[in-house]
Design an enzyme around this catalytic site. Sequence first.
Site, PDB file in Angstrom:
ATOM      1  N   GLU A 155      20.403  34.995  14.171  1.00 50.59           N
ATOM      2  CA  GLU A 155      20.188  35.700  12.892  1.00 50.59           C
ATOM      3  C   GLU A 155      20.306  34.804  11.660  1.00 50.59           C
ATOM      4  OE1 GLU A 155      22.748  39.161  13.021  1.00 50.59           O
ATOM      5  OE2 GLU A 155      22.037  39.683  15.010  1.00 50.59           O
ATOM      6  N   GLU A 259      18.074  42.096  23.244  1.00 52.05           N
ATOM      7  CA  GLU A 259      19.050  43.137  22.889  1.00 52.05           C
ATOM      8  C   GLU A 259      18.354  44.485  22.762  1.00 52.05           C
ATOM      9  OE1 GLU A 259      21.534  41.987  19.551  1.00 52.05           O
ATOM     10  OE2 GLU A 259      21.608  39.893  20.212  1.00 52.05           O
TER      11      GLU A 259
HETATM   12  O1  9MR Z   1      27.269  45.028  20.204  1.00 53.99           O
HETATM   13  C1  9MR Z   1      28.130  44.214  19.437  1.00 53.99           C
HETATM   14  C2  9MR Z   1      29.245  45.061  18.863  1.00 53.99           C
HETATM   15  O2  9MR Z   1      30.098  45.525  19.897  1.00 53.99           O
HETATM   16  C3  9MR Z   1      30.034  44.266  17.859  1.00 53.99           C
HETATM   17  O3  9MR Z   1      30.990  45.108  17.230  1.00 53.99           O
HETATM   18  C4  9MR Z   1      29.094  43.672  16.836  1.00 53.99           C
HETATM   19  C5  9MR Z   1      29.895  42.898  15.828  1.00 53.99           C
HETATM   20  O4  9MR Z   1      29.182  42.178  14.944  1.00 53.99           O
HETATM   21  O5  9MR Z   1      28.126  42.856  17.473  1.00 53.99           O
HETATM   22  C6  9MR Z   1      27.316  43.595  18.318  1.00 53.99           C
HETATM   23  O6  9MR Z   1      26.314  42.772  18.891  1.00 53.99           O
HETATM   24  C7  9MR Z   1      25.375  42.206  18.004  1.00 53.99           C
HETATM   25  C8  9MR Z   1      24.890  40.923  18.634  1.00 53.99           C
HETATM   26  O7  9MR Z   1      25.973  40.094  18.929  1.00 53.99           O
HETATM   27  C9  9MR Z   1      23.916  40.191  17.726  1.00 53.99           C
HETATM   28  N1  9MR Z   1      22.834  41.050  17.337  1.00 53.99           N
HETATM   29  C10 9MR Z   1      23.171  42.352  16.807  1.00 53.99           C
HETATM   30  C11 9MR Z   1      24.133  43.061  17.768  1.00 53.99           C
HETATM   31  C12 9MR Z   1      24.466  44.435  17.233  1.00 53.99           C
HETATM   32  O8  9MR Z   1      25.203  44.315  16.048  1.00 53.99           O
END
Ligand code: 9MR
Length: 367
Positions: A155, A259
């Site tokens: 990102e 994802e």
């Molecule tokens: O799914 C993840 C969630 O449990 C966490 O709280 C969050 C914190 O930033 O991150 C989520 O995963 C993310 C992923 O690492 C990167 N892309 C976006 C995902 C959804 O936020």
Amino acid sequence: MKQNRLLLFLLFSLSVVSIYAQNTMREAFKDKFLIGAAVNIRQVKSKDPKIQKVIKEQFSALVPENCMKPEEIHPKQYLWDFSDADAIVKLAQKNKQAITGHCLVWHSQVPYWFFKDDMAQPVTKEELINRMRDHIHTVVGRYKGKIKGWDVVNEAILDNGQMRNTQFYNTIGPEYIRLAFQFAHEADPNAELYYNDYSMDNPAKRQTVVNIIRDLKAHGCRIDGVGMQSHVSFSTNLAEYEKSIETFAAEGVKVMVTELDLSVLPWPSGNYGAAVETNFEYQKSMNPYTDGLPADKAKEQTDFFVKLFKIYLKHADVIDRVTFWGLTDGDSWKNGWPMAGRTDYPLAIDRNYNPKPFVEEIIKLAK
Ligand code: 9MR
């Protein structure tokens, strides 16, 4: 006579087993691309056979949802906690599943110490590069030979196509991306390396990803693939989405759907990305399906997933993996984002660990 019966029985059992196996995503897509799930540590450590069964039978790839992120694995400068990450790697090895490392450099879930010196002042460029190198070398080095590929940078681009002003970008400059890829390659020369982002159907973002791929290649850095996160909605523009797959493939890299989830809930504003900082106050009207997903919505979701998987199968020569972001609807981050306390149904497996009806449809497509 007895022998004939035994033979018939054996043949019958074999065909039941193979029909049954064909009915899992793992089996159905095995000649097309990997099918993955992001798992959390509770699921990995669970002794519940239902959970272990669905992880093993439906998926050929796993990615840790959170436990390899800097905040969890490297909470203090001289403190590492590999216990959860080790457990996921061990489970995936036992299940013969490919493992993706997620993620090395991201603006979110990085511990406070990473950017501050002992006096709580911002670290210098040189020091941040040292810390980034140390972090990447240690994490990638620990799992050398065990991880198929790493989401090296996650990102880094805004929706307008400009670089995100992260602490890495502001302190080191745009070359932080190059350095991250270089350090990851040093630590495990055989691991694949990916750039990962959301809203990849957005043309401005797509172009900047292309620029990043070209810049990395021009500097002799390894990049194997682009991860299209694919937190999609019913209004995702599938023509633009497919164009991104084609555009990245034309740059000579693999494409990964990293994802995947499809929220069925109303969206409080016009933005359909996955910006973690987005946060709306709870409104009951925005949480309409607390008692279950109505048949018409389930059908709409099935139709959309079928359209998506038709695109994936069409491009199976360049798509290496399609990973759902979570194991079951109940565990999905979408229940808490962009509004906490909702009940969403974005994934392939329901709250009782059963594949949802659309799974059968996409399996049919694969055959
Ligand atoms: O799914 C993840 C969630 O449990 C966490 O709280 C969050 C914190 O930033 O991150 C989520 O995963 C993310 C992923 O690492 C990167 N892309 C976006 C995902 C959804 O936020």
